[in-house]
Scaffold this active site. Structure first.
Site, PDB file in Angstrom:
ATOM      1  N   LYS A 205      30.741  21.459  31.426  1.00  0.00           N
ATOM      2  CA  LYS A 205      31.039  20.061  31.718  1.00  0.00           C
ATOM      3  C   LYS A 205      32.347  19.942  32.494  1.00  0.00           C
ATOM      4  O   LYS A 205      33.292  20.700  32.245  1.00  0.00           O
ATOM      5  CB  LYS A 205      31.115  19.268  30.412  1.00  0.00           C
ATOM      6  CG  LYS A 205      31.277  17.757  30.593  1.00  0.00           C
ATOM      7  CD  LYS A 205      31.343  17.063  29.242  1.00  0.00           C
ATOM      8  CE  LYS A 205      31.535  15.561  29.377  1.00  0.00           C
ATOM      9  NZ  LYS A 205      31.662  14.891  28.059  1.00  0.00           N
ATOM     10  N   SER A 281      28.641  11.133  27.300  1.00  0.00           N
ATOM     11  CA  SER A 281      29.107  11.363  28.656  1.00  0.00           C
ATOM     12  C   SER A 281      28.720  12.739  29.207  1.00  0.00           C
ATOM     13  O   SER A 281      28.894  12.996  30.393  1.00  0.00           O
ATOM     14  CB  SER A 281      30.634  11.226  28.706  1.00  0.00           C
ATOM     15  OG  SER A 281      31.273  12.191  27.883  1.00  0.00           O
ATOM     16  N   SER A 305      29.146  12.190  22.655  1.00  0.00           N
ATOM     17  CA  SER A 305      28.929  12.547  24.060  1.00  0.00           C
ATOM     18  C   SER A 305      28.116  13.808  24.284  1.00  0.00           C
ATOM     19  O   SER A 305      27.671  14.056  25.398  1.00  0.00           O
ATOM     20  CB  SER A 305      30.278  12.680  24.773  1.00  0.00           C
ATOM     21  OG  SER A 305      30.894  11.423  24.903  1.00  0.00           O
TER      22      SER A 305
END
Length: 613
Positions: A205, A281, A305
């Site tokens: 990420k 996210s 997330s």
């Protein structure tokens, strides 16, 4: 005391009298020009303050933080009492090498049978390739990491970030991937692979440092103000195992959203339905795994997330105990609710990546007093000895508060299977003060985010943020020091409630999300959107694990009537990752993934390879 509310101390609260209160979010849903106008008004000196204070008052936050007396002392980050040992586990050392931990993890898995995976029968049900499949294919010379790398590179370069599915990745360097894959291929040719992860493709990420890439956090500018000098601790652990680090995954800008919308790089689409969101996210991390391009990825989880996109994309997402993984080298390093954790297409791959990256920082090991990490023995898929003894806590009115009964019904079906097949006991519980918990989480994560990013934003970068991030920041900036202290008092209070619950149950089970993947409004792709009602459904069950630091996992349990994935969340006691992983393995056995995503790439081999039985 007039309009003021005085809370009783936790030990004086009769939880049997607690009534569940449905969440009722009062805020506009805006996209396009109206959203841009709304953001300008929010940031105006006088009218902006009035709008924010009205939003907070209408949604109960003013009452909670300004008009309530909270008797508990503040708890500024999760702190846990000593925990009892988990059953039927294998201990691993904090100071062991990631390679050694992987060897231990492999001994915890059922015996590997390549004929299950490498089967040319086209009528066999869909399944993802697993890490052990890659390792077998490499060791058996059925393919090489370099061959697989070229397939992945051709797929990524074909999309060129301008057509569906819009980008899984923010940063990608084909030559860097080739170099890593060639080094791995050479190790296999010499007969000396480093570990089970050698040559396995893993995506990182874009709020976790991974050389040679910059870290943008989903923005267009953060890499200009913040340089990357070395790998984050977790990435260095994966690299030491021989993993091929594919690139930096797309994400909701600065992690400040649950949909995965990103107008800077394009919004990652859900592989099961490209017109829908992935959840956020960690949007790119979950989507690239669900698409088959890699078996695992790293995400960060500060408000669901990892678990939210895992649920919406039909894969597995683990949120570890706060402090269990070292956050050094990530944008979340200074937070009190965030962790770095894996997303994977199967439970066993989640376990393997977790084994490689686990390990507290030196400061957390000293201050949090973690129990020694351990792994569950999954030598038989049913895990009957441990699973049958587990008590599953269920708050039924909360459990059923979802947008469609498809979700609660699928989750309930799995609980019944766990009871019938394994003997698990489902225990009715009550979780008090859920509204206060959500509010305390917003203040906690918002304040930490502002603290870490304000120096960059104040340097003239705020105007370069997306509209939805600017909306979040306008709200976060309205929190006072007393709001923050009150939120931390609530954290201690809620910790006491949950530790009391865990005296009678081993885990708390809920749906992961209160809805499946929402449709993306076309006008939201360019300028983003604000939709607090959707965010509330997506976050309904996830925030306790973040605010209180408990481990939790989302595991796939089925599909709704529109074919969209549904996840079950299992939240455990502090440091009890082995327990939730063991139970998740049983769930995966009872409700396997059966539906191939609409966007799926068979990168290990375009056709399943014939195996002699």
């Amino acid at each position: 005391m007039g309009k003021y509310k005085v809370m009783k101390p936790v030990n004086e609260v009769d939880v049997s009298c607690v009534k569940y209160k449905e969440e009722d979010i009062k805020a506009p849903h805006l996209t396009g020009f109206l959203f841009k106008l709304f953001v300008k008004m929010l940031e105006a000196p006088v009218i902006g303050s009035l709008i924010v204070e009205s939003l907070k008052k209408n949604n109960g936050m003013t009452q909670i933080f300004r008009n309530t007396v909270i008797p508990e002392e503040p708890m500024f980050r999760p702190v846990f009492p000593s925990q009892k040992p988990e059953l039927d586990v294998v201990l691993v050392g904090e100071d062991e090498s990631p390679v050694d931990r992987l060897e231990t993890a492999l001994k915890c898995l059922p015996q590997y049978d390549p004929s299950i995976s490498f089967n040319a029968d086209p009528s066999s049900s869909f399944r993802y390739w697993k890490i052990r499949d890659y390792a077998y294919a490499y060791r058996s010379k059925l393919t090489t990491p370099s061959v697989v790398a070229e397939k992945i590179i051709s797929i990524i370069e074909e999309f060129k970030y301008d057509k569906s599915p819009t980008p899984f990745l923010i940063s990608f360097d084909a030559n860097e991937v080739r170099k890593q894959a060639e080094a791995s291929t050479h190790r296999f040719e010499e007969g000396h692979p480093i570990s089970i992860l050698d040559g396995v493709f893993i995506t990182i990420k874009d709020d976790i440092d991974c050389l040679p890439h910059t870290t943008t956090g989903g923005t267009r500018w953060l890499h200009e103000a913040r340089s990357v000098e070395q790998d984050s601790v977790v990435v260095s652990r994966l690299r030491s195992c021989g993993a091929v680090l594919l690139g930096k995954a797309n994400m909701h800008e600065l992690g400040m959203g649950t949909s995965g919308n990103n107008s800077n790089y394009g919004t990652t689409r859900n592989p099961h339905a490209p017109e829908r969101y992935t959840g956020g996210s960690s949007s790119g991390s979950a989507a690239i795994v669900a698409s088959g391009l890699c078996p695992a990825a790293l995400g960060t989880d500060g408000g669901g997330s990892v678990r939210i996109p895992a649920s919406l994309c039909g894969v597995t997402g683990l949120k570890t105990t706060y402090g269990r993984t070292d956050m050094t080298g990530s944008l979340c390093a200074g937070g009190t609710v965030e962790v770095i954790s894996p997303v994977a297409s199967s439970l066993e791959d989640t376990l393997l990546v977790y084994a490689a990256i686990l390990g507290c920082s030196a400061a957390d090991r000293l201050n949090l007093n973690p129990t020694q990490p351990c792994l569950p023995k999954l030598l038989s898929h049913n895990g009957s000895n441990v699973i049958g003894s587990l008590r599953l806590g269920k708050y039924t009115t909360w459990f059923n508060d979802v947008i469609s009964s498809d979700i609660s019904d699928k989750c309930e079906d799995v609980l019944k299977l766990l009871s019938n097949n394994h003997g698990c006991q489902v225990v009715e519980i009550v979780v008090p003060e859920l509204e206060e918990m959500r509010a305390a989480h917003v203040v906690s994560i918002g304040s930490a985010t502002l603290c870490s990013l304000t120096p960059y934003c104040e340097a003239g970068k705020n105007s370069k943020l997306s509209n939805d991030t600017r909306t979040s920041f306008a709200i976060f900036k309205s929190f006072s020091a007393s709001d923050y202290i009150a939120a931390q008092c609530l954290r201690r209070r809620l910790m006491e409630y949950h530790l009391d619950i865990f005296k009678n149950v081993d885990v708390i089970v809920t749906p992961t999300c209160g809805m499946t993947a929402p449709v993306i409004p076309p006008e939201a792709l360019k300028n983003g959107e604000t939709n607090f009602q959707v965010a509330a459904y997506l976050m309904r069950f996830v925030v306790a694990a973040n605010l209180l630091g408990f481990p939790a996992i989302s595991v796939h349990v089925g599909y709704d009537k529109e074919g969209m994935p549904i996840g079950l969340q299992i939240m455990g006691r502090p440091w009890a990752e082995a327990t939730i992983l063991s139970l998740a393995a049983a769930v995966e056995e009872l409700a396997p993934v059966t539906q191939k995503p609409a966007v799926f790439h068979d990168v290990l081999n375009t056709n399943r390879i014939h195996m002699d039985n």
